[in-house]
Design a protein around this motif. Structure first.
Motif, mmCIF file in Angstrom:
data_model
loop_
_atom_site.group_PDB
_atom_site.id
_atom_site.type_symbol
_atom_site.label_atom_id
_atom_site.label_comp_id
_atom_site.label_asym_id
_atom_site.label_seq_id
_atom_site.Cartn_x
_atom_site.Cartn_y
_atom_site.Cartn_z
ATOM 1 N N ASP A 145 89.096 35.216 -5.404
ATOM 2 C CA ASP A 145 89.697 33.890 -5.589
ATOM 3 C C ASP A 145 88.851 33.035 -6.516
ATOM 4 O OD1 ASP A 145 91.944 34.287 -4.025
ATOM 5 O OD2 ASP A 145 91.028 33.482 -2.196
ATOM 6 N N ARG A 146 87.551 33.033 -6.305
ATOM 7 C CA ARG A 146 86.678 32.182 -7.117
ATOM 8 C C ARG A 146 86.660 32.661 -8.564
ATOM 9 N NH1 ARG A 146 87.293 28.522 -6.684
ATOM 10 N NH2 ARG A 146 85.365 27.446 -7.245
ATOM 11 N N ARG A 147 86.635 33.979 -8.789
ATOM 12 C CA ARG A 147 86.659 34.492 -10.163
ATOM 13 C C ARG A 147 87.948 34.097 -10.873
ATOM 14 N NH1 ARG A 147 84.139 39.091 -7.717
ATOM 15 N NH2 ARG A 147 86.182 40.082 -7.440
ATOM 16 N N ALA A 148 89.040 33.983 -10.112
ATOM 17 C CA ALA A 148 90.328 33.617 -10.693
ATOM 18 C C ALA A 148 90.512 32.104 -10.770
ATOM 19 C CB ALA A 148 91.459 34.230 -9.879
ATOM 20 N N GLY A 149 89.505 31.347 -10.345
ATOM 21 C CA GLY A 149 89.606 29.894 -10.384
ATOM 22 C C GLY A 149 90.392 29.301 -9.232
ATOM 23 N N ARG A 150 90.646 30.102 -8.186
ATOM 24 C CA ARG A 150 91.373 29.604 -7.016
ATOM 25 C C ARG A 150 90.385 29.218 -5.922
ATOM 26 N NH1 ARG A 150 94.287 34.474 -8.099
ATOM 27 N NH2 ARG A 150 93.097 35.481 -6.427
ATOM 28 N N VAL A 151 90.747 28.204 -5.166
ATOM 29 C CA VAL A 151 89.963 27.844 -3.993
ATOM 30 C C VAL A 151 90.456 28.688 -2.830
ATOM 31 C CG1 VAL A 151 89.363 26.039 -2.361
ATOM 32 C CG2 VAL A 151 89.536 25.505 -4.789
ATOM 33 N N GLY A 152 89.588 29.533 -2.291
ATOM 34 C CA GLY A 152 89.953 30.348 -1.140
ATOM 35 C C GLY A 152 89.542 29.650 0.136
ATOM 36 N N GLY A 153 88.993 30.400 1.076
ATOM 37 C CA GLY A 153 88.558 29.798 2.330
ATOM 38 C C GLY A 153 87.262 29.023 2.164
ATOM 39 N N THR A 154 86.963 28.208 3.146
ATOM 40 C CA THR A 154 85.698 27.473 3.195
ATOM 41 C C THR A 154 84.661 28.330 3.908
ATOM 42 O OG1 THR A 154 86.815 25.338 3.223
ATOM 43 C CG2 THR A 154 84.586 25.399 4.094
ATOM 44 N N TYR A 166 75.491 23.438 5.861
ATOM 45 C CA TYR A 166 76.394 23.053 4.774
ATOM 46 C C TYR A 166 77.698 23.834 4.891
ATOM 47 C CZ TYR A 166 77.783 21.256 0.237
ATOM 48 O OH TYR A 166 78.449 20.592 -0.766
ATOM 49 N N PHE A 167 78.743 23.231 4.361
ATOM 50 C CA PHE A 167 80.064 23.851 4.265
ATOM 51 C C PHE A 167 80.514 23.725 2.817
ATOM 52 C CE2 PHE A 167 79.533 22.253 8.505
ATOM 53 C CZ PHE A 167 80.059 23.239 9.341
ATOM 54 N N SER A 168 81.149 24.766 2.287
ATOM 55 C CA SER A 168 81.509 24.730 0.873
ATOM 56 C C SER A 168 82.759 25.546 0.587
ATOM 57 C CB SER A 168 80.355 25.278 0.018
ATOM 58 O OG SER A 168 80.675 25.205 -1.364
ATOM 59 N N LYS A 169 83.467 25.146 -0.456
ATOM 60 C CA LYS A 169 84.576 25.946 -0.962
ATOM 61 C C LYS A 169 84.090 27.028 -1.917
ATOM 62 C CE LYS A 169 88.032 22.371 -0.216
ATOM 63 N NZ LYS A 169 88.912 21.351 -0.810
ATOM 64 N N GLU A 170 82.802 27.000 -2.235
ATOM 65 C CA GLU A 170 82.180 28.135 -2.901
ATOM 66 C C GLU A 170 81.804 29.165 -1.836
ATOM 67 O OE1 GLU A 170 81.918 28.969 -5.904
ATOM 68 O OE2 GLU A 170 82.363 27.128 -7.003
ATOM 69 N N VAL A 171 81.493 30.373 -2.275
ATOM 70 C CA VAL A 171 81.108 31.423 -1.344
ATOM 71 C C VAL A 171 79.599 31.362 -1.162
ATOM 72 C CG1 VAL A 171 81.140 33.888 -0.853
ATOM 73 C CG2 VAL A 171 83.051 32.843 -2.078
ATOM 74 N N ILE A 172 79.157 30.910 0.002
ATOM 75 C CA ILE A 172 77.727 30.805 0.312
ATOM 76 C C ILE A 172 77.482 31.447 1.677
ATOM 77 C CG2 ILE A 172 77.263 28.777 -1.098
ATOM 78 C CD1 ILE A 172 77.573 27.044 1.410
ATOM 79 N N PRO A 173 76.265 32.020 1.863
ATOM 80 C CA PRO A 173 75.164 32.142 0.915
ATOM 81 C C PRO A 173 75.447 33.217 -0.138
ATOM 82 C CG PRO A 173 74.648 33.349 2.899
ATOM 83 C CD PRO A 173 75.955 32.657 3.158
ATOM 84 N N PHE A 174 74.734 33.151 -1.241
ATOM 85 C CA PHE A 174 74.872 34.162 -2.283
ATOM 86 C C PHE A 174 74.371 35.512 -1.768
ATOM 87 C CE2 PHE A 174 72.642 36.612 -5.565
ATOM 88 C CZ PHE A 174 73.709 36.910 -6.404
ATOM 89 N N THR A 175 75.095 36.550 -2.083
ATOM 90 C CA THR A 175 74.621 37.908 -1.808
ATOM 91 C C THR A 175 74.976 38.787 -2.991
ATOM 92 O OG1 THR A 175 74.843 39.829 -0.355
ATOM 93 C CG2 THR A 175 76.727 38.367 -0.471
ATOM 94 N N SER A 176 74.024 39.586 -3.444
ATOM 95 C CA SER A 176 74.233 40.385 -4.657
ATOM 96 C C SER A 176 74.761 41.781 -4.365
ATOM 97 C CB SER A 176 72.914 40.504 -5.436
ATOM 98 O OG SER A 176 71.927 41.128 -4.638
ATOM 99 N N ARG A 177 74.728 42.200 -3.120
ATOM 100 C CA ARG A 177 75.135 43.567 -2.803
ATOM 101 C C ARG A 177 76.636 43.619 -2.506
ATOM 102 N NH1 ARG A 177 74.325 45.794 3.195
ATOM 103 N NH2 ARG A 177 76.115 46.913 2.357
#
Length: 262
Positions: A145-154, A166-177
């Motif tokens: 969703d984020r790559r496509a510019g869509r807001v997915g889940g919180t 914290y709460f975010s519409k970005e995907v957190i925490p970052f994970t590289s795997r």
């Protein structure tokens, strides 16, 4: 501890006007979104009173017709929490107020029951909200969703004692795997249900909208921005889908989930 459950519902949604009165087909026939949300609320154990909170006469009349209790609120409420604060001010004899949003008819009863139990168990928490650990399939969906510019889940991050950070519409925490579809991940999906202590809820409308709430569009951030303790309560999906109805395109998805519940 007595619990009041309020279902905020407004007609004038910018994305989907009239959404509470949209019809949803299920195994039990056609029922409106607000009626299905009320029925989900009525299935929650341990709640003393359930009310629909609205500023719209059409929603009020429809809710009264199917047997719901209605509390009229002002059109000035900016979000469901402010609407719940108005309800709590008019019905003050409760120790806890639960906000089950009017566009979430698929919310399992045990999510709310676990939330109530969680807030009861932590006396210094001001508000509690459910979180659900994402498996690889869910996380990959959020990232797509984020790559496509869509807001997915919180998503939610929390520290010791499940205290919300914290709460975010970005995907957190970052994970590289990368993760397999059924593999648990460190990312938690926030479920938009809230249980409030009355003192924190009554203070909420007196605080201005802070920069984080304004940027993210997430009402719960106002509590964090004002130093309140937000307890994250982990819940289990148990195979259930629990999408909210945000856009007309979601109707078919909600109806498919209703068919699965049976």
């Amino acid at each position: 501890m007595s619990v009041l459950l309020a279902i905020p519902a407004r007609y004038a949604s910018t994305r989907y006007p009239g959404k509470p009165l949209v019809s949803l087909k299920g195994p039990d026939g056609d029922k409106t979104l607000i009626r299905r949300s009320w029925e989900a609320a009525m299935a929650v154990r341990g709640v003393a009173r359930v009310v629909v909170a609205t500023d719209d006469d059409r929603i009020r009349d429809h809710a009264l017709a199917f047997g719901a209790e209605v509390v009229m609120t002002s059109s000035a409420a900016q979000n469901g929490t402010e609407r719940c604060a108005e309800v709590a001010a008019s019905l003050p004899d409760f120790d806890m107020v639960v906000n089950l949003q009017g566009d979430a008819p698929l919310t399992p009863a045990w999510f709310v029951e676990d939330l109530i139990a969680g807030l009861r168990a932590v006396p210094d928490a001001d508000i509690a909200t459910p979180v659900l650990r994402c498996d690889g399939r869910a996380l990959n969906g959020f990232l797509a969703d984020r790559r496509a510019g869509r807001v997915g889940g919180t998503t939610a991050v929390f520290g010791a004692g499940m205290r919300g950070l914290y709460f975010s519409k970005e995907v957190i925490p970052f994970t590289s795997r990368s993760y397999g579809d059924a593999e648990p991940t460190p990312v938690f999906h926030h479920v938009g249900v809230y249980a409030y202590r009355p003192a924190a809820l009554s203070a909420y409308p007196t605080w201005p909208v802070g920069p984080l709430e304004a940027l993210e569009g997430l009402e719960q951030l106002r509590f964090l921005e004002n130093g309140k303790q937000v307890l994250c309560v982990e819940v289990q999906a148990k195979g259930r889908q629990f999408w909210e109805l945000n856009n007309p395109s979601d109707v078919r998805m909600i109806e498919a989930a209703l068919a699965q519940i049976g």
